[in-house]
Design an enzyme around this catalytic site. Structure first.
Site, short mmCIF file in Angstrom:
data_model
loop_
_atom_site.label_atom_id
_atom_site.label_comp_id
_atom_site.label_asym_id
_atom_site.label_seq_id
_atom_site.Cartn_x
_atom_site.Cartn_y
_atom_site.Cartn_z
N TYR A 1 0.86 -1.20 0.00
CA TYR A 1 0.00 0.00 0.00
C TYR A 1 0.89 1.24 0.00
O TYR A 1 1.88 1.29 0.73
CB TYR A 1 -0.88 0.03 1.25
N GLU B 1 -0.69 4.73 -0.35
CA GLU B 1 -1.57 5.89 -0.54
C GLU B 1 -0.80 7.16 -0.28
O GLU B 1 -0.02 7.25 0.67
CB GLU B 1 -2.78 5.79 0.40
N ASP C 1 -7.08 14.05 -24.91
CA ASP C 1 -6.96 12.65 -24.50
C ASP C 1 -6.21 11.95 -25.63
O ASP C 1 -6.78 11.66 -26.69
CB ASP C 1 -8.35 12.06 -24.29
N THR D 1 -3.89 6.65 -21.86
CA THR D 1 -3.66 5.33 -21.29
C THR D 1 -2.19 5.04 -21.55
O THR D 1 -1.53 5.72 -22.34
CB THR D 1 -4.52 4.24 -21.98
N LYS E 1 -1.46 1.46 -25.05
CA LYS E 1 -1.78 1.37 -26.48
C LYS E 1 -0.49 1.57 -27.27
O LYS E 1 0.43 0.76 -27.14
CB LYS E 1 -2.89 2.36 -26.83
N ARG F 1 -1.28 -1.87 -18.62
CA ARG F 1 -2.64 -1.34 -18.67
C ARG F 1 -2.81 -0.29 -17.56
O ARG F 1 -2.65 -0.60 -16.38
CB ARG F 1 -3.58 -2.52 -18.44
N1 DSN Z 1 -11.38 0.59 -25.24
C1 DSN Z 1 -10.47 1.56 -25.78
C2 DSN Z 1 -10.23 1.36 -27.23
O1 DSN Z 1 -10.29 0.22 -27.66
O2 DSN Z 1 -9.96 2.31 -27.94
C3 DSN Z 1 -10.97 2.90 -25.50
O3 DSN Z 1 -11.21 2.97 -24.14
#
Ligand code: DSN
Length: 441
Positions: free
Chosen positions: A56, A58, A223, A249, A252, A258
């Site tokens: 933990y 925090e 974003d 994110t 990707k 993730r």
């Molecule tokens: N699920 C993601 C995507 O595939 O683009 C977006 O959140």
């Protein structure tokens, strides 16, 4: 990937191990064309499954609510410093568990949801119940035109708690029409303009959005979940100079674990950190933050730029090869890592779901996707989204993309014919063997 039948999971839990082995086989023997997926390096995988999961922590580095956080501080500070260097941003919070939470931190820090005491029934029982003060206004890309749930869709907290106006793409060009964005912004007077998408194949004109945001006195957010790797490598313009907030994110094109990342200008740093913790989240996922640090370290190396260039070259080759076979792509191609195949013209009776299923049987993994002005429902759709990040990680190049376009064409043209699927499945397995995924521990 290497299977170790003597691993702790194999010895302890055969049911989970069976799924584990099946998933390794699936990833090894299929062509991953989902634009939002990738294959992390063994080092990132190791970090994500490391001792840091036990702790933990925090709070933030140097200011924790638990003892024993000295190593947590080291890795979180490394992740923060590397994210700042990678994107040239004033402040980075590496704690978001996901892209949606990275976005929610902006809404919490900068937006007023208004009062929620507007139910007619409540007012009837007690006239003292105040009339609702409306939530602040968001202007963002429509989900059906490539936007994202967390950008104000009515079923998401962003759309339930705030007022939302959407811009879209032009029916003819498939591109965002900036004069329409300007018109909508001056009409709806947004507090926040959200740019960025999950299915937009073209370059974002951040400077034009910034002009509009200034004209209507709105905050600007990008974003960049899909294109973060391209932005980090300098192969897509960066929104950082003109936006108050940039989120992404990390899994990707950025090819990390993730998770999410929220970045902002210095004067928003305190509010963003407080929104993330204690506002939205409790204990950070320290193993994932460790993996983010490792992935950002990889992204700072020159090889990462070479990889991102391959992502672009491969997407272009796949798009051109599909179009040369008569397939229709939204906006007529791609400038980034993804494309949207519009099935309507060549295969009016074929839905995205049908196409996804047929290609899946052949070992080509894609996702059905709404296309702009789609008449089918989201669980059906008239489009497919295809992307190059994962196959580029395997080392495939434009030659393979041309072959894959041919395979996709044959499966779709046969309208799911059994023999076409069988032949393509064999070709997919052969191609996968030539480009094996790296071994993991
Ligand atoms: N699920 C993601 C995507 O595939 O683009 C977006 O959140």
């Amino acid at each position: 990937m290497a299977r170790n039948d003597n691993s702790p999971i194999a010895r302890q839990d055969p049911e989970v191990w069976k799924a584990f082995v099946a998933e390794e086989d699936r990833q090894q023997n299929t062509l991953e064309l989902i634009a939002s997926e990738n294959h992390v390096s063994p080092a990132v995988m190791q970090a994500a499954g490391s001792v840091f999961t036990n702790k933990y922590a925090e709070g933030y580095p140097g200011r924790r609510y638990y003892g024993g956080c000295e190593n947590m501080d080291t890795v979180e500070q490394l992740a923060i410093d590397r994210a700042k260097q990678l994107f040239g941003v004033d402040h980075a919070n590496v704690q978001p568990h996901s892209g949606s939470q990275a976005n929610q931190a902006i809404l919490m820090a900068a937006m007023n949801p208004g009062s929620r005491f507007d139910e007619a029934e409540q007012r009837e029982k007690n006239p003292a119940v105040p009339t609702r003060t409306p939530g602040d206004m968001i202007l963002s890309l429509h989900l059906d035109h490539g936007g994202h749930l967390s950008h104000g869709k009515n079923v998401n907290i962003s759309g339930k708690w705030f007022r939302v106006t959407h811009y879209g793409v032009d029916r003819e060009t498939g591109r965002i029409n900036m004069s329409e964005v300007r018109r909508l912004a001056s009409e709806c007077k947004p507090k926040l303009i959200i740019t960025g998408a999950s299915a937009y194949p073209r370059i974002w004109d951040w400077a034009a959005f910034s002009e509009i945001a200034k004209e209507v006195n709105a905050l600007l957010m990008a974003d960049i979940a899909h294109i973060a790797g391209l932005v980090a490598a300098g192969l897509h313009p960066s929104p950082v100079p003109v936006c108050e907030f940039v989120t992404t994110t990390t899994h990707k094109t950025l090819r990390g674990p993730r998770g999410g990342l929220t970045m902002c200008k210095a004067d928003w740093a305190k509010k963003i950190d407080s929104a993330m913790f204690p506002g939205l989240q409790g204990g950070p996922l320290m193993h994932i933050i460790t993996a983010k640090a490792v992935a950002f370290g990889e992204a700072l190396k020159p090889e990462f730029k070479v990889y991102q260039q391959r992502v672009l070259d491969n997407a272009k080759a796949l798009a051109e090869s599909l179009m040369s076979r008569g397939h229709n792509l939204v906006s007529g191609g791609t400038d980034n890592h993804l494309m949207l195949l519009d099935l309507r013209k060549r295969f009016p009776a074929v839905s995205g779901q049908m196409a996804e299923d047929w290609l899946g049987l052949a070992g080509i993994v894609v996702n059905k996707n709404m296309i702009p002005f789609d008449e089918r429902k989201p669980m059906e759709t008239s489009g497919l989204r295809l992307g190059s990040p994962a196959l580029s990680t395997r080392g495939m190049g434009p030659g393979e993309m041309t072959k894959i376009a041919g395979m996709i064409d044959r499966v779709l043209s046969s309208e799911g014919g059994k023999s076409a699927i069988e032949v393509v499945r064999g070709e997919v397995i052969e191609m996968c063997k030539q480009f094996p995924l790296q071994a993991h521990v």
